[in-house]
Write an enzyme that holds these catalytic residues in place. Structure first.
Site, PDB file in Angstrom:
ATOM      1  N   LYS A   1     -10.890  -2.047   6.545  1.00 49.00           N
ATOM      2  CA  LYS A   1      -9.717  -1.642   7.327  1.00 49.00           C
ATOM      3  C   LYS A   1     -10.220  -1.163   8.692  1.00 49.00           C
ATOM      4  O   LYS A   1     -11.206  -0.415   8.766  1.00 49.00           O
ATOM      5  CB  LYS A   1      -8.998  -0.518   6.577  1.00 49.00           C
ATOM      6  CG  LYS A   1      -7.974   0.260   7.371  1.00 49.00           C
ATOM      7  CD  LYS A   1      -7.126   1.106   6.426  1.00 49.00           C
ATOM      8  CE  LYS A   1      -6.444   2.241   7.165  1.00 49.00           C
ATOM      9  NZ  LYS A   1      -5.126   2.561   6.606  1.00 49.00           N
TER      10      LYS A   1
ATOM     11  N   GLU B   1       0.849  -1.198   0.000  1.00 49.71           N
ATOM     12  CA  GLU B   1       0.000   0.000   0.000  1.00 49.71           C
ATOM     13  C   GLU B   1       0.880   1.242   0.000  1.00 49.71           C
ATOM     14  O   GLU B   1       1.589   1.508   0.963  1.00 49.71           O
ATOM     15  CB  GLU B   1      -0.905  -0.009   1.244  1.00 49.71           C
ATOM     16  CG  GLU B   1      -1.743   1.262   1.358  1.00 49.71           C
ATOM     17  CD  GLU B   1      -2.450   1.373   2.708  1.00 49.71           C
ATOM     18  OE1 GLU B   1      -2.703   0.356   3.369  1.00 49.71           O
ATOM     19  OE2 GLU B   1      -2.741   2.525   3.095  1.00 49.71           O
TER      20      GLU B   1
ATOM     21  N   ARG C   1       0.430  10.411   0.268  1.00 43.58           N
ATOM     22  CA  ARG C   1       0.743  11.475   1.223  1.00 43.58           C
ATOM     23  C   ARG C   1       1.986  12.242   0.825  1.00 43.58           C
ATOM     24  O   ARG C   1       2.427  13.131   1.556  1.00 43.58           O
ATOM     25  CB  ARG C   1       0.991  10.890   2.619  1.00 43.58           C
ATOM     26  CG  ARG C   1      -0.211  10.222   3.209  1.00 43.58           C
ATOM     27  CD  ARG C   1       0.082   9.713   4.605  1.00 43.58           C
ATOM     28  NE  ARG C   1      -0.769   8.591   4.894  1.00 43.58           N
ATOM     29  CZ  ARG C   1      -0.657   7.820   5.957  1.00 43.58           C
ATOM     30  NH1 ARG C   1       0.283   8.052   6.853  1.00 43.58           N
ATOM     31  NH2 ARG C   1      -1.489   6.818   6.123  1.00 43.58           N
TER      32      ARG C   1
ATOM     33  N   THR D   1      -4.589   5.992   1.725  1.00 44.14           N
ATOM     34  CA  THR D   1      -4.956   7.369   2.044  1.00 44.14           C
ATOM     35  C   THR D   1      -5.782   7.989   0.913  1.00 44.14           C
ATOM     36  O   THR D   1      -5.622   9.164   0.592  1.00 44.14           O
ATOM     37  CB  THR D   1      -3.706   8.241   2.367  1.00 44.14           C
ATOM     38  OG1 THR D   1      -2.744   7.444   3.102  1.00 44.14           O
ATOM     39  CG2 THR D   1      -4.059   9.419   3.256  1.00 44.14           C
TER      40      THR D   1
HETATM   41  C1  3PG Z   1      -1.404   4.621   8.350  1.00 45.53           C
HETATM   42  O1  3PG Z   1      -2.319   4.822   7.585  1.00 45.53           O
HETATM   43  O2  3PG Z   1      -0.616   5.489   8.737  1.00 45.53           O
HETATM   44  C2  3PG Z   1      -1.252   3.221   8.763  1.00 45.53           C
HETATM   45  O3  3PG Z   1      -2.302   2.861   9.542  1.00 45.53           O
HETATM   46  C3  3PG Z   1       0.083   2.889   9.315  1.00 45.53           C
HETATM   47  O4  3PG Z   1       0.175   3.124  10.626  1.00 45.53           O
HETATM   48  P1  3PG Z   1       1.560   2.806  11.364  1.00 45.53           P
HETATM   49  O5  3PG Z   1       2.574   3.762  10.836  1.00 45.53           O
HETATM   50  O6  3PG Z   1       1.218   3.023  12.822  1.00 45.53           O
HETATM   51  O7  3PG Z   1       1.906   1.365  11.049  1.00 45.53           O
END
Ligand code: 3PG
Length: 214
Positions: A134, A47, A51, A74
Site C-alpha cells: 500500500k 477493506e 477504527r 488500519t
Molecule cells: C485511509 O486509510 O483513510 C485511506 O487511505 C482512505 O483515504 P481516503 O479517505 O482519502 O480515500
C-alpha cells in the site's frame, strides 16, 4: 503464510477490480447492505478499517455476502490482526509496517498488504518478501508523480495507493506501471451509507469498476 504467498494472494484479489473501498463503518447493521451494494456494482475486495467499535461485527456480516472478499484495514498491532481474522477478514491492510504486526500476520496466515511511504520502507518490505504494498498517504506524499518515481528504481514492487484518491484522480494512478488498484473512501460516502442509499452506492461502485489498471 510466507510474505511471497501473501503477495501473490493479495495481487490476485486486487486484480478483481480496480478500486478497493476503504470503509469506516459506524453501524454494523448497515454492513451487509453496503457490501451487497458494492458487489452489485462490480467491486469485490472491501477493506473495513478497525477504527470504529462496530468494525469487527461489520467484517463478520460482510463476509457472508456472496462475492465479497472482506479484509480489515488500519491493522496496527498483532492483536488487531488476530481479531480481524477471527471476525472473518481474509486479508489485512496497514498504513505502515512493523515487524511485530507482520510476524503475527504471517504466523496466523493473514495475507497482509503492508503500507510504505518512502523508498526505504518499500525496500524494507521487499527485502522481507512483500512485492505488493500500500502506498500511503498517496496524495499527501506526492501523489501519482511520487509513485511513478518509485517505478524507476523499484520496478519489481506493485502498489495500491490510498489516501486522497477520488473518482477524479484514480485513473491517473491506475495508468502508472506499478499500480494495480487504488483504495479510497469515495465509493461509500458516509451520508449515503447512513441513509441506506444502496442504489447510489452501487452506481458509484459501477463507475469505479469501469476504471482500468493499464
Ligand atoms: C485511509 O486509510 O483513510 C485511506 O487511505 C482512505 O483515504 P481516503 O479517505 O482519502 O480515500
Amino acid at each position: 503464510m510466507t510474505p511471497e504467498a501473501a503477495t501473490e494472494r493479495n495481487l490476485a484479489v486486487a486484480r478483481k477490480a480496480p478500486v478497493i473501498p476503504v470503509l469506516v463503518i459506524s453501524d454494523a447493521g448497515r454492513a451487509k447492505g453496503l457490501a451487497e451494494a458494492l458487489v452489485a456494482g462490480g467491486i469485490y475486495a472491501l477493506e473495513v478499517t478497525l477504527r470504529t467499535p462496530d468494525a469487527l461485527a461489520a467484517i463478520t456480516a460482510m463476509a457472508e455476502v456472496p462475492g465479497a472478499i472482506v479484509g480489515a484495514g488500519t491493522l496496527l498491532s498483532p492483536d488487531d490482526a488476530r481479531r480481524a481474522q477471527d471476525a472473518g477478514a481474509t486479508f489485512g491492510v496497514s498504513p505502515g509496517s512493523t515487524e511485530k504486526l507482520l510476524d503475527t500476520a504471517e504466523a496466523i496466515g493473514l495475507p497482509m498488504l503492508p503500507g510504505a511511504a518512502t523508498a526505504t520502507e518499500a525496500m524494507w518490505l521487499l527485502e522481507r518478501g512483500y512485492g505488493f504494498q500500500k502506498f500511503f498517504p498517496a496524495e499527501a506524499i506526492g501523489g501519482a508523480p511520487a509513485l511513478k518515481s518509485l517505478a524507476g528504481p523499484l520496478p519489481q514492487i506493485t502498489f495500491c495507493p490510498t489516501g486522497g484518491i477520488t473518482a477524479a484522480n484514480a485513473q491517473t494512478y491506475l495508468s502508472l506501471p506499478n499500480t494495480v488498484c487504488v483504495g479510497g473512501s469515495w465509493v461509500a460516502p458516509n451520508d449515503k451509507v447512513a441513509a441506506g442509499d444502496w442504489a447510489a452506492i452501487t452506481a458509484l461502485a459501477a463507475e469505479a469498476a469501469k476504471l482500468k489498471a493499464t
